[in-house]
Design an enzyme around this catalytic site. Structure first.
Site, mmCIF file in Angstrom:
data_model
loop_
_atom_site.group_PDB
_atom_site.id
_atom_site.type_symbol
_atom_site.label_atom_id
_atom_site.label_comp_id
_atom_site.label_asym_id
_atom_site.label_seq_id
_atom_site.Cartn_x
_atom_site.Cartn_y
_atom_site.Cartn_z
ATOM 1 N N GLY A 16 0.812 -1.217 0.000
ATOM 2 C CA GLY A 16 0.000 0.000 0.000
ATOM 3 C C GLY A 16 0.842 1.262 0.000
ATOM 4 O O GLY A 16 2.077 1.218 -0.089
ATOM 5 N N GLY A 19 2.947 1.567 3.256
ATOM 6 C CA GLY A 19 3.535 0.261 3.555
ATOM 7 C C GLY A 19 4.808 -0.027 2.790
ATOM 8 O O GLY A 19 5.773 -0.573 3.339
ATOM 9 N N LYS A 47 1.537 -4.005 -8.621
ATOM 10 C CA LYS A 47 1.901 -4.580 -7.323
ATOM 11 C C LYS A 47 2.927 -5.706 -7.500
ATOM 12 O O LYS A 47 3.815 -5.886 -6.671
ATOM 13 C CB LYS A 47 0.648 -5.109 -6.607
ATOM 14 N N LYS A 135 -10.131 3.850 14.459
ATOM 15 C CA LYS A 135 -8.756 3.794 14.973
ATOM 16 C C LYS A 135 -8.744 3.841 16.498
ATOM 17 O O LYS A 135 -7.959 3.140 17.143
ATOM 18 C CB LYS A 135 -7.927 4.958 14.413
#
Length: 310
Positions: A16, A19, A47, A135
């Site tokens: 991502g 990431g 990817k 979160k």
């Protein structure tokens, strides 16, 4: 003197946006680095190319899925530290990571998918409020389960906001006129993605960040919208026409616009109207600040960032 081994790090969401920086920095810092990858990801040409790059860094690929408890548990048992960088649609799936960490019993540190603003301080409106609440829920669950953690607060991704200076659909900074959210006076904080990764990987084995919130507040990058516009004007030697988007205007767009725009503007309201990025002090003992802990890390300043656009 015995030199302690660097921890083994598993990154979930490694292909991502943020990431991929963490995977690279972890591997290049000498940490045995593992990335949990869905097999379907290999079918994505972009990817797949990124995964080949990971392999060149010596990253160990583990095939699995955040929603597959067996593969998750198997991956977690191989490492010391788990870093999650999953996107908003998967925030609640981190419950599975928490369960697997609890069952595995070997994890020294969990860094959940934060990498934004401090959700315990932000006063966001919908639809950002619901995103932030997810979160918060994950934070409280981690604490309730007694899992060792670090919450990483990096504020704005520099490469996300600065290239177009927050101008929707633009690719480069404005040369004629600029739309400013609110009155342009509240301070916000901007951190380059590579620096976010560096500070994060520095923190994983640091006892000073254990069960703490790590705030990234590079002093040169705590700037108001007006200050950034002024900095850019100085670089191009030109005064821009300034259009101020009032709080009322922002709230109306948030109510009536398409969902992705509404979410982004709701976050902008929190940051540029409320000042939620920088309107509070980092409070010890629960909060620590990255540039103070790691003064040897040379971060990219906003001023330096804009040189490539002149």
């Amino acid at each position: 003197m015995v030199v302690s081994e660097k921890s083994k790090i598993l990154i979930i969401g490694g292909t991502g946006y943020i990431g991929k920086y963490l995977v690279e920095t972890s591997a290049k810092s000498g940490h045995p680095t593992f990335a949990l990858i869905r097999e379907s990801t290999l079918k994505n040409p972009e990817k797949s190319k990124l995964i080949d790059t990971f392999k060149s860094y010596g990253v160990t690929l583990l095939f699995g899925d955040i929603s597959n408890q067996e593969s998750l548990l198997k991956a977690i048992k191989q490492v010391d530290v788990v870093i999650s960088t999953v996107g908003g649609q998967q925030f609640t799936d981190q419950v599975n990571i928490i369960k697997a960490i609890k069952e595995a019993g070997n994890i020294k540190r969990f860094l959940p998918s934060e990498f934004g603003f401090d959700v315990d301080h932000a006063r966001a409106i919908e639809p950002a409020a619901s995103l932030f609440a997810l979160k918060v829920r994950i934070r409280r669950m981690i604490e309730a389960e007694g899992i060792p953690y670090t919450y990483v607060i990096c504020n704005w991704f520099a490469d996300f906001f600065l290239p177009n200076l927050g101008q929707l659909e633009a690719k480069t900074p404005p040369r004629d006129k600029v739309v400013i959210f609110g009155d342009g006076n509240p301070k916000a904080i901007y951190v380059k993605e590579e620096d976010i990764a560096t500070y994060t990987i520095e923190a994983v084995d640091d006892p000073r960040t254990l069960n703490k919130t790590l705030h990234m507040r590079p002093p040169a990058n705590i700037l108001s919208f007006n200050e950034i516009v002024s900095l850019w004007e100085d670089k191009i030697g030109k005064t821009l026409e300034k259009l101020y988007l009032s709080e009322e205007d922002i709230l109306q767009i948030v109510q009536e616009g398409p969902l992705p725009l509404r979410t982004n503007l709701a976050i902008c309201h929190s940051v540029f109207v409320n000042g939620d990025s920088a309107n509070f002090e980092v409070q010890p003992p629960t909060g620590v600040e990255a540039t103070e802990l790691y003064p040897k890390v040379k971060y990219t300043t906003v001023d330096e960032f804009y040189n490539k656009f002149v």
